[in-house]
Design a protein around this motif. Sequence first.
Motif, PDB file in Angstrom:
ATOM      1  N   GLU A  35     -11.817 -28.738  -7.788  1.00 36.01           N
ATOM      2  CA  GLU A  35     -10.787 -27.212  -7.886  1.00 36.01           C
ATOM      3  C   GLU A  35     -10.072 -27.991  -8.498  1.00 36.01           C
ATOM      4  OE1 GLU A  35     -10.947 -23.816  -6.571  1.00 36.01           O
ATOM      5  OE2 GLU A  35     -11.355 -24.728  -4.524  1.00 36.01           O
ATOM      6  N   ARG A  36      -9.614 -29.046  -8.783  1.00 35.32           N
ATOM      7  CA  ARG A  36      -8.297 -28.840 -10.273  1.00 35.32           C
ATOM      8  C   ARG A  36      -8.939 -29.212 -11.495  1.00 35.32           C
ATOM      9  NH1 ARG A  36      -8.219 -33.833 -11.388  1.00 35.32           N
ATOM     10  NH2 ARG A  36      -8.890 -33.477 -13.395  1.00 35.32           N
ATOM     11  N   GLN A  37     -10.320 -29.866 -11.451  1.00 38.54           N
ATOM     12  CA  GLN A  37     -11.459 -29.724 -13.137  1.00 38.54           C
ATOM     13  C   GLN A  37     -11.673 -28.023 -13.118  1.00 38.54           C
ATOM     14  OE1 GLN A  37     -14.673 -32.068 -11.380  1.00 38.54           O
ATOM     15  NE2 GLN A  37     -13.411 -34.305 -12.141  1.00 38.54           N
ATOM     16  N   GLN A  38     -11.842 -27.346 -12.296  1.00 40.53           N
ATOM     17  CA  GLN A  38     -12.347 -26.141 -12.582  1.00 40.53           C
ATOM     18  C   GLN A  38     -11.065 -25.108 -13.168  1.00 40.53           C
ATOM     19  OE1 GLN A  38     -13.762 -25.047  -9.519  1.00 40.53           O
ATOM     20  NE2 GLN A  38     -16.339 -24.453 -10.069  1.00 40.53           N
ATOM     21  N   MET A  39      -9.660 -25.532 -12.359  1.00 39.77           N
ATOM     22  CA  MET A  39      -8.390 -24.962 -12.991  1.00 39.77           C
ATOM     23  C   MET A  39      -7.601 -25.247 -14.284  1.00 39.77           C
ATOM     24  SD  MET A  39      -6.532 -24.610  -9.359  1.00 39.77           S
ATOM     25  CE  MET A  39      -7.146 -23.123  -7.891  1.00 39.77           C
ATOM     26  N   GLY A  40      -8.308 -26.753 -14.529  1.00 42.53           N
ATOM     27  CA  GLY A  40      -7.441 -27.103 -15.621  1.00 42.53           C
ATOM     28  C   GLY A  40      -8.323 -27.654 -17.010  1.00 42.53           C
ATOM     29  N   LEU A  88       3.962 -19.297  -2.521  1.00 43.11           N
ATOM     30  CA  LEU A  88       3.173 -19.313  -3.542  1.00 43.11           C
ATOM     31  C   LEU A  88       1.325 -18.830  -3.725  1.00 43.11           C
ATOM     32  CD1 LEU A  88       4.474 -23.477  -3.959  1.00 43.11           C
ATOM     33  CD2 LEU A  88       5.060 -21.912  -5.211  1.00 43.11           C
ATOM     34  N   TRP A  89       0.941 -19.297  -3.052  1.00 48.01           N
ATOM     35  CA  TRP A  89      -0.287 -19.117  -2.852  1.00 48.01           C
ATOM     36  C   TRP A  89      -0.898 -17.444  -2.827  1.00 48.01           C
ATOM     37  CZ3 TRP A  89      -3.202 -22.619   1.656  1.00 48.01           C
ATOM     38  CH2 TRP A  89      -3.091 -23.791   0.877  1.00 48.01           C
ATOM     39  N   ALA A  90       0.392 -16.605  -2.060  1.00 42.35           N
ATOM     40  CA  ALA A  90      -0.053 -15.491  -2.180  1.00 42.35           C
ATOM     41  C   ALA A  90       0.676 -14.963  -3.783  1.00 42.35           C
ATOM     42  CB  ALA A  90       0.550 -14.463  -1.497  1.00 42.35           C
ATOM     43  N   GLU A  91       0.976 -15.478  -4.437  1.00 45.37           N
ATOM     44  CA  GLU A  91       1.278 -14.765  -5.429  1.00 45.37           C
ATOM     45  C   GLU A  91       0.228 -15.250  -6.409  1.00 45.37           C
ATOM     46  OE1 GLU A  91       2.696 -15.323 -10.017  1.00 45.37           O
ATOM     47  OE2 GLU A  91       1.725 -17.041  -8.248  1.00 45.37           O
ATOM     48  N   LEU A  92      -0.207 -16.067  -5.937  1.00 41.27           N
ATOM     49  CA  LEU A  92      -1.190 -17.183  -7.209  1.00 41.27           C
ATOM     50  C   LEU A  92      -2.266 -15.850  -7.118  1.00 41.27           C
ATOM     51  CD1 LEU A  92      -2.623 -18.845  -8.761  1.00 41.27           C
ATOM     52  CD2 LEU A  92      -3.333 -20.152  -7.046  1.00 41.27           C
ATOM     53  N   LEU A  93      -3.138 -15.390  -5.365  1.00 48.59           N
ATOM     54  CA  LEU A  93      -4.014 -14.787  -5.114  1.00 48.59           C
ATOM     55  C   LEU A  93      -3.260 -13.329  -6.539  1.00 48.59           C
ATOM     56  CD1 LEU A  93      -6.902 -14.657  -3.631  1.00 48.59           C
ATOM     57  CD2 LEU A  93      -5.093 -13.307  -2.076  1.00 48.59           C
ATOM     58  N   ALA A  94      -2.643 -13.028  -5.953  1.00 51.19           N
ATOM     59  CA  ALA A  94      -1.804 -11.202  -6.582  1.00 51.19           C
ATOM     60  C   ALA A  94      -2.410 -11.503  -7.767  1.00 51.19           C
ATOM     61  CB  ALA A  94      -0.652 -11.009  -6.369  1.00 51.19           C
ATOM     62  N   ARG A  95      -2.331 -12.269  -9.198  1.00 50.37           N
ATOM     63  CA  ARG A  95      -2.035 -12.434 -10.126  1.00 50.37           C
ATOM     64  C   ARG A  95      -3.743 -13.305 -10.765  1.00 50.37           C
ATOM     65  NH1 ARG A  95      -0.977 -17.771 -12.749  1.00 50.37           N
ATOM     66  NH2 ARG A  95      -0.025 -19.232 -11.945  1.00 50.37           N
ATOM     67  N   SER A  96      -4.788 -13.200  -9.705  1.00 52.93           N
ATOM     68  CA  SER A  96      -6.016 -14.144 -10.682  1.00 52.93           C
ATOM     69  C   SER A  96      -6.903 -13.189 -10.668  1.00 52.93           C
ATOM     70  CB  SER A  96      -6.518 -15.535  -9.219  1.00 52.93           C
ATOM     71  OG  SER A  96      -5.230 -16.310  -8.595  1.00 52.93           O
ATOM     72  N   PRO A  97      -7.346 -13.740 -11.959  1.00 51.12           N
ATOM     73  CA  PRO A  97      -9.001 -12.771 -11.472  1.00 51.12           C
ATOM     74  C   PRO A  97      -9.820 -12.423 -10.605  1.00 51.12           C
ATOM     75  CG  PRO A  97      -8.592 -13.798 -13.477  1.00 51.12           C
ATOM     76  CD  PRO A  97      -7.703 -14.707 -13.079  1.00 51.12           C
ATOM     77  N   ALA A  98     -10.523 -11.801 -11.349  1.00 51.48           N
ATOM     78  CA  ALA A  98     -11.614 -11.125  -9.839  1.00 51.48           C
ATOM     79  C   ALA A  98     -12.360 -12.037 -10.011  1.00 51.48           C
ATOM     80  CB  ALA A  98     -11.857  -9.849  -9.946  1.00 51.48           C
ATOM     81  N   ASP A  99     -13.116 -12.984 -11.150  1.00 49.64           N
ATOM     82  CA  ASP A  99     -14.029 -13.515 -11.393  1.00 49.64           C
ATOM     83  C   ASP A  99     -13.619 -14.717 -11.232  1.00 49.64           C
ATOM     84  OD1 ASP A  99     -12.885 -12.808 -13.924  1.00 49.64           O
ATOM     85  OD2 ASP A  99     -14.479 -13.262 -14.569  1.00 49.64           O
ATOM     86  N   ALA A 100     -12.059 -15.355 -10.943  1.00 48.39           N
ATOM     87  CA  ALA A 100     -11.640 -16.619 -11.260  1.00 48.39           C
ATOM     88  C   ALA A 100     -12.450 -17.170  -9.584  1.00 48.39           C
ATOM     89  CB  ALA A 100     -10.717 -16.576 -10.882  1.00 48.39           C
ATOM     90  N   PRO A 101     -13.142 -18.795 -10.571  1.00 45.45           N
ATOM     91  CA  PRO A 101     -14.120 -19.857  -9.248  1.00 45.45           C
ATOM     92  C   PRO A 101     -12.799 -19.748  -8.119  1.00 45.45           C
ATOM     93  CG  PRO A 101     -13.416 -20.649 -11.181  1.00 45.45           C
ATOM     94  CD  PRO A 101     -13.221 -19.658 -12.041  1.00 45.45           C
ATOM     95  N   TYR A 102     -12.448 -20.540  -8.713  1.00 44.43           N
ATOM     96  CA  TYR A 102     -11.163 -20.462  -6.983  1.00 44.43           C
ATOM     97  C   TYR A 102     -10.505 -19.564  -6.397  1.00 44.43           C
ATOM     98  CZ  TYR A 102      -7.487 -18.874 -10.338  1.00 44.43           C
ATOM     99  OH  TYR A 102      -6.568 -18.520 -11.359  1.00 44.43           O
ATOM    100  N   ARG A 103     -10.878 -18.673  -6.411  1.00 47.22           N
ATOM    101  CA  ARG A 103     -10.164 -17.284  -5.822  1.00 47.22           C
ATOM    102  C   ARG A 103     -10.765 -16.568  -4.074  1.00 47.22           C
ATOM    103  NH1 ARG A 103      -7.159 -12.584  -6.466  1.00 47.22           N
ATOM    104  NH2 ARG A 103      -7.216 -11.193  -5.340  1.00 47.22           N
ATOM    105  N   ALA A 104     -12.485 -17.363  -4.217  1.00 49.46           N
ATOM    106  CA  ALA A 104     -12.617 -16.946  -2.487  1.00 49.46           C
ATOM    107  C   ALA A 104     -12.340 -18.129  -2.226  1.00 49.46           C
ATOM    108  CB  ALA A 104     -14.123 -17.375  -2.857  1.00 49.46           C
ATOM    109  N   ASP A 105     -12.019 -19.728  -2.620  1.00 50.33           N
ATOM    110  CA  ASP A 105     -11.469 -20.752  -1.772  1.00 50.33           C
ATOM    111  C   ASP A 105     -10.043 -20.623  -1.387  1.00 50.33           C
ATOM    112  OD1 ASP A 105     -11.451 -23.781  -0.640  1.00 50.33           O
ATOM    113  OD2 ASP A 105      -9.742 -23.645  -2.212  1.00 50.33           O
ATOM    114  N   LEU A 106      -8.836 -20.265  -2.400  1.00 47.61           N
ATOM    115  CA  LEU A 106      -7.941 -19.579  -1.872  1.00 47.61           C
ATOM    116  C   LEU A 106      -7.250 -18.956  -1.239  1.00 47.61           C
ATOM    117  CD1 LEU A 106      -4.430 -19.962  -3.020  1.00 47.61           C
ATOM    118  CD2 LEU A 106      -5.303 -18.190  -4.924  1.00 47.61           C
TER     119      LEU A 106
END
Length: 230
Positions: free
Chosen positions: A71-76, A175-193
């Motif tokens: 997850e961290r590798q995908q995000m960073g 923190l998670w709600a704010e991150l989910l709100a600004r995450s792109p729909a195709d972000a690889p981590y979105r479903a897990d979040l």
Amino acid sequence: MTWVFIVVIAVLVLGVMVFVLKLPRTGWEITAAALLFGISGYALQGHPGQAGAPQAPVENAKLADQTLIKERQQMGAAFGQGQSWLILADALTRQGQFGAATEVLRKAIAKSPQDADLWVALGNALVGHTDGVITPAAQFAFQKAANIAPDHPGPPFFMGLALAQSGRFAEARALWAELLARSPADAPYRADLQARLERLDSLIAEQAQMQAGMAGAPSAAPPGAKPAQQ
């Protein structure tokens, strides 16, 4: 003949880390010492002539979650240049060597203080070193990463995870709600979040129900007290 192969493999590994993975020059001595230590250990305890006796692997409860490392590798991938340091730190983390990973990352940050990925990895290593409890040092590392790269999803995600593990559910949810709100729909981590946020909401609801039940329960009469007259 066996020793020749061992030495050749060690030299090849060091060469790959230096010339292919671009290990910083300051890391050459540490890596070479680690390889030499491994060879020395084999020299003292290895018995290549004996028949193999496979053993079931002993599980280490402190080993890092492979999913979280991925997850961290995908995000960073786009927020820093310290990949060679991160490779070494991730290898140590996978073995549960969180203290060693922390030291490696601190040295890397001393050379690249504006690398957000290194700060995120340091926060994770510090949390792992305390068995999932967030400390002021870990919180500082995540906040530092967020300040360097405000769009980086790693700091709020992993800081929220550490807060949730420490029982600070409301802070984690914010923190998670704010991150989910600004995450792109195709972000690889979105479903897990989103799945983690739903589980956290369930925990918060259960906690609220338990607190309501405890508040509504009649208090026990003190020992020796007489029942009230009707």
